[in-house]
Design an enzyme around this catalytic site. Structure first.
Site, PDB file in Angstrom:
ATOM      1  N   LYS A  35       0.614  -1.481   0.296  1.00 12.06           N
ATOM      2  CA  LYS A  35      -0.115  -0.137   0.048  1.00 12.06           C
ATOM      3  C   LYS A  35       0.767   0.697  -0.267  1.00 12.06           C
ATOM      4  CE  LYS A  35      -0.555  -0.146   5.340  1.00 12.06           C
ATOM      5  NZ  LYS A  35      -1.075  -0.813   5.875  1.00 12.06           N
ATOM      6  N   TYR A 256      18.314  28.917   7.910  1.00 14.41           N
ATOM      7  CA  TYR A 256      16.998  29.914   8.149  1.00 14.41           C
ATOM      8  C   TYR A 256      17.469  29.774  10.105  1.00 14.41           C
ATOM      9  CZ  TYR A 256      15.663  29.784   3.574  1.00 14.41           C
ATOM     10  OH  TYR A 256      15.309  29.432   2.292  1.00 14.41           O
TER      11      TYR A 256
HETATM   12  C1  LIG Z   1      -0.186  -2.015   6.921  1.00 14.24           C
HETATM   13  C2  LIG Z   1      -0.385  -3.447   7.563  1.00 14.24           C
HETATM   14  C3  LIG Z   1      -0.416  -4.468   7.601  1.00 14.24           C
HETATM   15  C4  LIG Z   1       1.462  -4.587   7.784  1.00 14.24           C
HETATM   16  O1  LIG Z   1       1.802  -3.840   8.600  1.00 14.24           O
HETATM   17  P1  LIG Z   1       3.172  -3.331   9.028  1.00 14.24           P
HETATM   18  O2  LIG Z   1       3.270  -2.619  10.228  1.00 14.24           O
HETATM   19  O3  LIG Z   1       4.043  -2.124   8.089  1.00 14.24           O
HETATM   20  O4  LIG Z   1       3.920  -4.509   8.730  1.00 14.24           O
HETATM   21  C5  LIG Z   1      -0.896  -5.641   8.211  1.00 14.24           C
HETATM   22  N1  LIG Z   1      -2.224  -6.026   7.794  1.00 14.24           N
HETATM   23  C6  LIG Z   1      -2.853  -4.655   7.833  1.00 14.24           C
HETATM   24  C7  LIG Z   1      -3.947  -4.631   8.064  1.00 14.24           C
HETATM   25  C8  LIG Z   1      -2.216  -3.234   7.273  1.00 14.24           C
HETATM   26  O5  LIG Z   1      -3.069  -2.280   7.519  1.00 14.24           O
END
Ligand SMILES: *Cc1c(COP(=O)(O)O)cnc(C)c1O
Length: 361
Positions: A35, A256
């Site tokens: 994702k 800055y």
């Molecule tokens: C994003 C997500 C994961 C992966 O989590 P990580 O901590 O990046 O391994 C697993 N299950 C769900 C439902 C998620 O939304």
């Protein structure tokens, strides 16, 4: 003849990290989470590299899944938040996207749909995160309705998500696991609970499918050493080069807002990377930067396109020398702590501006 700022992606490290997940959870199927543009790395590059080696991919939303399909990724893909409207279900059926079903609303859409072929459903149970999912006491009935629904294919997967699996002695994870076990013990079908920290450190959470995300990109999800996590290798190295060098006398300030003042006569290197390239503006004075493989310290505020680094203690620094902002030799999670956030956020918000360059095969 171009700005030298790059995110180098080491695909051998990606495959190594998948091996770490498989070794930690040897008897499960693997769903690789890609994702948010594969945590900023580039969804297509990462999905193509992982596709032959995993059992499925997972994304947050249908547009992410469609982009992968249209580019030729054939793997099974799960939509982790399920459909956002009823009309997405037809596309899911056509493209072989599995859906999380986490609410009465989503179940009603599924029951009312007329689909060309059935879809695979993952029933999400709220075991304590209190963000998404069916209440535990309703899960048995919900599961039965999914099994009875002609739009649902195969076995229904039961799943949940942990709130604190990165706490190695976490009581909340133990409670969530016990509740999940109690609710699902008599339900038919596979089960899935493990995100990265649970893959690495909670064997009782492995069940039938693991869902690693962050660990695949090569940083530990833990704030303390952990044997499995310590084998991970960073996939992304954010690197740039020194474009200017100057001597700054004791008492002068840099950058800055004049937030850094030279305590001694100092040598300051200007590196062409800034918050416009994904390096966090909140990184504090003293944040480590690797110059010639040695740790130097950020000196002064991060600009849009440049940072300034105190290289007084590093010998032979020259214009054109490489600077590593995170990645090999410098965990992104460490930079994140200096910037008041987590590595997940730094990676995910890497802008399109920064060229990704994949190496390895
Ligand atoms: C994003 C997500 C994961 C992966 O989590 P990580 O901590 O990046 O391994 C697993 N299950 C769900 C439902 C998620 O939304």
């Amino acid at each position: 003849m171009a700005r030298p700022t790059r995110a180098i992606l080491n695909l051998d490290a990606l495959r190594h990290n998948l091996g770490v997940a498989r070794a930690a959870a040897p008897n499960t199927q693997v769903m690789a989470v890609v994702k948010a543009n594969a945590y900023g790395h580039g969804a297509l590059t990462i999905a193509r590299a992982l596709e032959p080696m995993v059992d499925a991919l997972a994304v947050a939303a249908i547009e992410e899944a469609l982009a992968l399909r249209e580019a030729g990724v054939a793997a099974r893909i799960l939509l982790l938040e399920g459909p956002f409207s009823a009309d997405e279900l037809t596309l899911c059926a056509v493209h072989n996207f599995a859906v999380v079903v986490a609410s009465e609303q989503q179940l009603l859409w599924l029951e009312a749909a007329t689909l060309p072929v059935p879809v695979t459903a993952w029933m999400k149970i709220d075991t304590g995160m209190h963000r998404l999912g069916v209440a535990p006491e309703l899960a048995g009935d919900f599961h039965r309705r999914l099994r009875d629904c002609p739009n649902v294919a195969d076995e229904v997967v039961s799943c949940t998500h942990f709130a604190s699996a990165d706490e190695l002695d976490g009581g909340q994870t133990r409670e969530q696991l016990a509740l999940f076990e109690r609710v699902t013990a008599t339900l038919p079908g596979p089960r899935s609970t493990a995100n990265s920290p649970a893959v690495l450190a909670w064997p009782a959470a492995h069940y039938d499918w693991i869902r690693p995300g962050y660990m695949l990109y090569g940083d530990s999800p833990f704030a303390v050493p952990q044997a499995n996590a310590d084998q991970l290798r960073p996939v992304m190295t954010l690197r740039s080069e020194i474009i200017a060098l100057r001597d700054v006398p004791a008492g002068e300030t840099v950058g800055y807002g004049a937030t850094w003042r030279a305590a001694r006569d100092s040598r300051i290197a200007t590196v062409t990377v800034g918050y416009g390239d994904g390096y966090p503006r909140t990184a504090a004075n003293g944040t480590p930067v690797l110059v010639r493989g040695q740790r130097a310290a950020l000196a002064g505020r991060v600009s849009m396109d440049m940072i300034t680094v105190d290289v007084t203690d590093i010998a032979l620094v020259a214009i054109g020398d490489e600077a590593v902002l995170w990645g090999e030799g410098l965990p992104v999670g460490e930079i994140a702590r200096h910037a008041g956030t987590i590595g997940y956020e730094l990676l995910t918000r890497m802008p399109a501006r920064t060229p990704r360059l994949a190496v390895g095969h």
